[in-house]
Write an enzyme that holds these catalytic residues in place. Sequence first.
Site, short mmCIF file in Angstrom:
data_model
loop_
_atom_site.label_atom_id
_atom_site.label_comp_id
_atom_site.label_asym_id
_atom_site.label_seq_id
_atom_site.Cartn_x
_atom_site.Cartn_y
_atom_site.Cartn_z
N LYS A 90 39.87 48.11 -14.11
CA LYS A 90 38.93 48.74 -13.16
C LYS A 90 39.29 50.22 -12.96
CE LYS A 90 35.68 49.46 -10.35
NZ LYS A 90 35.57 49.43 -8.92
N HIS A 111 37.93 51.98 -15.89
CA HIS A 111 36.47 52.04 -15.69
C HIS A 111 36.13 53.23 -14.78
CE1 HIS A 111 33.03 51.25 -13.05
NE2 HIS A 111 32.49 50.51 -14.00
N ASN A 112 36.85 53.34 -13.69
CA ASN A 112 36.54 54.41 -12.74
C ASN A 112 36.85 55.79 -13.30
OD1 ASN A 112 35.91 52.26 -11.10
ND2 ASN A 112 36.86 53.13 -9.29
N SER A 135 32.96 45.95 -10.24
CA SER A 135 32.12 47.15 -10.34
C SER A 135 30.65 46.79 -10.24
CB SER A 135 32.36 47.87 -11.68
OG SER A 135 31.43 48.93 -11.81
N GLU A 167 34.04 56.62 -15.32
CA GLU A 167 32.92 56.91 -14.39
C GLU A 167 33.02 58.35 -13.86
OE1 GLU A 167 32.37 53.94 -11.19
OE2 GLU A 167 32.08 55.63 -9.83
P1 NDP Z 1 35.40 50.13 2.59
O1 NDP Z 1 36.27 50.63 1.50
O2 NDP Z 1 34.82 51.12 3.45
O3 NDP Z 1 36.30 49.08 3.41
C1 NDP Z 1 35.87 48.63 4.56
C2 NDP Z 1 36.39 47.24 4.82
O4 NDP Z 1 37.83 47.20 4.86
C3 NDP Z 1 35.89 46.84 6.18
O5 NDP Z 1 35.58 45.48 6.17
C4 NDP Z 1 37.10 47.16 7.06
O6 NDP Z 1 37.14 46.42 8.25
C5 NDP Z 1 38.22 46.68 6.14
N1 NDP Z 1 39.51 47.22 6.55
C6 NDP Z 1 39.90 48.51 6.50
N2 NDP Z 1 41.17 48.60 6.95
C7 NDP Z 1 41.56 47.34 7.31
C8 NDP Z 1 42.75 46.79 7.83
N3 NDP Z 1 43.82 47.58 8.06
N4 NDP Z 1 42.79 45.46 8.06
C9 NDP Z 1 41.73 44.70 7.81
N5 NDP Z 1 40.56 45.14 7.31
C10 NDP Z 1 40.49 46.46 7.05
O7 NDP Z 1 34.22 49.16 2.09
P2 NDP Z 1 33.62 48.79 0.71
O8 NDP Z 1 32.89 47.51 0.90
O9 NDP Z 1 32.90 49.94 0.15
O10 NDP Z 1 34.88 48.52 -0.25
C11 NDP Z 1 35.72 47.40 -0.18
C12 NDP Z 1 36.67 47.48 -1.35
O11 NDP Z 1 35.92 47.41 -2.57
C13 NDP Z 1 37.45 48.81 -1.42
O12 NDP Z 1 38.72 48.58 -1.97
C14 NDP Z 1 36.63 49.65 -2.36
O13 NDP Z 1 37.38 50.67 -2.97
C15 NDP Z 1 36.17 48.57 -3.35
N6 NDP Z 1 34.95 48.88 -4.08
C16 NDP Z 1 33.91 49.56 -3.49
C17 NDP Z 1 32.75 49.83 -4.20
C18 NDP Z 1 31.60 50.53 -3.57
O14 NDP Z 1 30.65 50.88 -4.32
N7 NDP Z 1 31.58 50.75 -2.27
C19 NDP Z 1 32.62 49.39 -5.61
C20 NDP Z 1 33.73 48.64 -6.09
C21 NDP Z 1 34.85 48.41 -5.36
P3 NDP Z 1 36.64 47.09 9.65
O15 NDP Z 1 35.17 46.84 9.72
O16 NDP Z 1 37.42 46.36 10.66
O17 NDP Z 1 36.99 48.55 9.59
#
Ligand code: NDP
Length: 469
Positions: free
Chosen positions: A182, A185-186, A128, A189
Amino acid sequence: MKGQIGLIGLGTMGENLALNIESKGFPVTVYNRTAERTRRFAERLNRAAQIIPTYSVDEFLDSLEASHRILMMVRAGQAVDEVLSVLTRRLSPGDIVMDGGNSFFRDTERRMQNMAKVGIHYLGVGISGGAEGALKGPCLMVGGPEDAYSLVESTLTKIAAQLEDGPCCSHLGPGGAGHLTKMVHNGIEYAFLQLIAESYDILRYGLGFGIERVQRIFERWKNSELSSYLMDVAAAVLGESDSDTGRPLVDLILDKAGQKGTGKWFSQTAMDLGVPTPTIDASVSARYISAHRDERLKAKTLLHIPQGEFTGGDENFVDALQDAVYSSVIISYAQGLALLKSASDEYQYKISLAEVCRIWGGGCIIRAKLLDQIRSAYVNNADLPNLLLDASVGSLLVNLQQNWRKVVVEAKSLGLPCPAINASLDYFDSYRRDRLPANVIQAMRDYFGAHGYERVDKEGRFHTEWLRD
Ligand code: NDP
């Protein structure tokens, strides 16, 4: 140069975590499914950065040190399974894979068991802090085999937010303990965001304050007992103007709240385990109601609201509202932690709630001054079934309740929804009652379904022939 840590997924979180890990002296190898994203990231890197961009899974694994330490930061759900199925073919026993996304904790359990069959250590790491936390120090909630954690502990604790009493990173238990924490936590949130939104609504549309005045109130609250990251964020977003029109930006943002599923999982898990969490459930539902905007627009013309006038007396009412929000935030933590305790007991995770409160104190989205008092409650009694049974938290709520009630009554009389504040007060009032009207429910269930009932004066199970001639 070989990467000590491999990071898969260069979304917002992945990119910032890669930079964070590298800044702590660990060379990082990165890979993203879409090569263009990797290329764009690589272009922005400082030449001296010890970050190795790679463009295939083979190249990624080859450029890592022999004992692979991999952090996945991909979208939760099927994407995690897809990445794992490709990785497992090339990994060896003893390698460690960490899932840093928001995976559902039961999925993490399943994946951990599958990986263990081929000797791969799997850790579910709830992270987080959003983009800024990922870059400067997030809160890390880790679950899985403890011996695997000990192999990555020095890296994880260094990249985490640091507090006087240690890093905001902890191994919380086996299996899905990290992702369960987590998810909780959410859930909290969701409630915290909803409570702030409701207070905005009451100030703006109940008291008729302009946005500058509401913003000044939030500035004051963020330095009060409500001091928290989310109060800081609330004050900041209300102060932002749209660069095109000069109008307050929030006035131009469509009132449809998005969600990615952790709130829904929270409520589903709470229902599965029979843990009442109405404030968080109401907050999840409030987002769904917001999403049905077209229906709301039609309903506005049909369902008329009372033409009430606010009777509350401005500044006193603002103080009352502050107490109502504060009480409801406490209730949100109480419900979240009650679920965490119950799930930890059910799945034998043995999660220390005091330790959870400690690490939530920094780096994460729900960090708040209030957590010190909540933590003390669990330090004093690790088995506390509900925060409301802690004497000091209980008396705090008792002292706040008059103002809390005033706000609910006023909002209801004006037809202003305040589902999370309201659900919190109902939870408080239900939880403190020695006798609820469930006796009438039991009687009616026995009447139409012969479900039986227990009695207050005798042991055993009873049934009445209600339809006697
Ligand atoms: P996203 O949730 O938007 O995820 C995007 C990433 O996942 C990209 O790198 C994308 O690759 C990859 N991806 C999606 N589908 C696939 C697939 N089938 N195979 C391989 N790669 C894939 O980005 P975030 O950085 O926001 O989040 C990453 C994780 O962290 C998620 O689980 C999210 O819920 C969690 N998280 C996010 C927070 C936030 O504030 N954003 C906070 C805490 C946790 P590509 O570029 O190829 O599409």
